[in-house]
Design an enzyme around this catalytic site. Structure first.
Site, PDB file in Angstrom:
ATOM      1  N   TYR A  72       0.816  -1.213   0.000  1.00 35.11           N
ATOM      2  CA  TYR A  72       0.000   0.000   0.000  1.00 35.11           C
ATOM      3  C   TYR A  72       0.855   1.271   0.000  1.00 35.11           C
ATOM      4  CZ  TYR A  72      -4.042  -2.936   1.137  1.00 35.11           C
ATOM      5  OH  TYR A  72      -5.035  -3.887   1.124  1.00 35.11           O
ATOM      6  N   LYS A 113       3.242 -15.362   2.878  1.00 37.66           N
ATOM      7  CA  LYS A 113       3.219 -16.117   1.626  1.00 37.66           C
ATOM      8  C   LYS A 113       4.662 -16.457   1.258  1.00 37.66           C
ATOM      9  CE  LYS A 113       0.867 -17.876  -1.859  1.00 37.66           C
ATOM     10  NZ  LYS A 113       0.037 -19.091  -1.667  1.00 37.66           N
ATOM     11  N   ASP A 144      -3.256 -18.174   2.150  1.00 39.86           N
ATOM     12  CA  ASP A 144      -4.404 -18.853   1.564  1.00 39.86           C
ATOM     13  C   ASP A 144      -4.969 -19.899   2.513  1.00 39.86           C
ATOM     14  OD1 ASP A 144      -1.989 -20.117   1.206  1.00 39.86           O
ATOM     15  OD2 ASP A 144      -2.312 -20.626  -0.897  1.00 39.86           O
ATOM     16  N   ASP A 177      -5.411  -6.570   6.001  1.00 42.93           N
ATOM     17  CA  ASP A 177      -6.596  -5.874   5.516  1.00 42.93           C
ATOM     18  C   ASP A 177      -7.660  -6.887   5.107  1.00 42.93           C
ATOM     19  OD1 ASP A 177      -8.374  -4.025   4.529  1.00 42.93           O
ATOM     20  OD2 ASP A 177      -7.100  -3.336   2.889  1.00 42.93           O
ATOM     21  N   ASP A 204     -11.147  -8.358   7.532  1.00 40.49           N
ATOM     22  CA  ASP A 204     -12.515  -8.209   7.030  1.00 40.49           C
ATOM     23  C   ASP A 204     -13.218  -9.565   6.995  1.00 40.49           C
ATOM     24  OD1 ASP A 204     -12.314  -5.531   6.809  1.00 40.49           O
ATOM     25  OD2 ASP A 204     -12.308  -5.430   4.626  1.00 40.49           O
TER      26      ASP A 204
END
Length: 355
Positions: free
Chosen positions: A142, A191, A223, A247, A251
């Protein structure tokens, strides 16, 4: 004790839910002998309408001069056609960077009174769950280099993920310290089978773990983590992860609690200054109708009392009052499912009564 709090009400339902949290804080101040001074500043779409930019310098200065910051929400369709650097959401990245808020704490708890709201099967959440997601907030993709260019196949866009040792060390330390105060279990999510940044992340987590021998820690690919959150959420105590993964996963975690309107968050730096906000958006479709659920913002104010002001008893009083209101069967429209619903003002009144 006296505290100066900057209010960033923002857009949509932001003003309504922040006003509810202010009322609860005032009630806490009266009960426990504290004084809160609230100063509003413009941010997001409201700032664009007034100043032409989403994050005025006056707002940044006001936040930095305060003891803490309470944020409502930003954004809405009115500003969707603006270029990226002028979008209301750009203000969130800007204020986080200006305040050096590298830690984001997002609790995801299934309240017993709301167990029926959870979309997962009853047997999966029979034990309940109480997860703390520790998200790195000022680094990663980001905040990396980005742009447009001509590539092999024509026009292409790129966003760059990068993390320094310092950025990883400081957020991982926060997560281990958090685990020490909870169940002493930590899962680091990355990851590492693909990304170089994740390999450095995993290396530093292993190094830091030697300083916290009491904490049981493990690594999990992102994942798999997304699957495990819906397969068996109770396996998690504290999660630490990067900006983008945090992020997304936070959620997901919010949805399995039953309502995104219930979840607070705290964004912290290495001092007591923090920014506290609900994780939901500005909900422009119900703005100004006194329908919004203010509980996430009220619980964000409770986190402020704990993390910025060190007022544990006062913070717990708010959390307990919310628990009692829910157990008594009171609901806002997002949780009522056609049954009688309390307005924003009425549910706030009930929480203050329970205090």
């Amino acid at each position: 004790m006296n505290f100066n709090i900057a209010l960033l009400k923002g857009d949509g339902i932001g003003p309504e839910i922040v006003d509810s949290a202010v009322r609860v804080l005032e009630a806490v101040g009266e009960k426990y002998g504290h004084s809160f001074k609230f100063t509003p500043y413009d941010i997001g779409g409201a700032a664009i309408d007034k100043y032409g930019i989403p994050l005025p310098e006056e707002t940044v200065a006001g936040c930095l001069a305060s003891d803490s910051v309470l944020l409502g929400a930003v954004g809405g369709p009115k500003w969707d056609t603006l270029p990226g650097h002028l979008r209301p959401e750009k203000a969130l990245l800007g204020i986080r960077a200006a305040m050096n808020l590298f830690t984001n704490l997002r609790p995801a708890k299934l309240y017993p009174a709301l167990a029926g709201e959870c979309p997962l099967r009853e047997d999966i959440v029979a034990e309940g769950f109480d997860i703390m997601i520790v998200r790195e907030l000022t680094g990663g993709i980001y905040f990396g280099e980005r742009g447009m260019r001509e590539g092999k196949w024509g026009e292409e866009a790129y966003d760059t993920e990068s993390y320094s040792r310092m950025e990883i060390e400081r957020i991982v330390k926060v997560a281990f310290e958090c685990a020490m105060k909870r169940g002493k279990r930590l899962v680091s999510i990355d990851k590492a089978n693909v990304l170089e940044t994740s390999r450095l992340w995993r290396k530093i987590v292993a190094e830091t773990a030697t300083l916290y021998p009491e904490v049981e820690y493990s690594n999990m690919l992102v994942d798999n983590a997304a699957m495990q959150l819906v397969r068996c959420p109770s396996q998690f105590d504290v999660i630490v992860t990067s900006n983008m993964f945090g992020d997304i996963l936070s959620d997901e975690a919010s949805q399995i609690t039953g309502s995104i309107g219930m979840l607070p968050s705290a964004s912290l730096n290495d001092s007591s200054l923090g920014l506290y906000e609900p994780i939901h958006g500005s909900a422009p479709d119900i703005a100004g109708q006194n329908k919004a659920n203010p509980i996430a913002t009220i619980l964000s104010a409770a986190m402020m009392l704990l993390y910025s002001f060190g007022l544990a008893k006062e913070s717990e009083a708010i959390v307990s009052a919310v628990d009692k209101v829910l157990l008594a069967g009171y609901r806002t429209a997002d949780l009522a499912h056609g049954k009688e619903a309390l307005t924003t003002t009425e549910i706030t009144d009930k929480i203050i009564e329970m205090l």
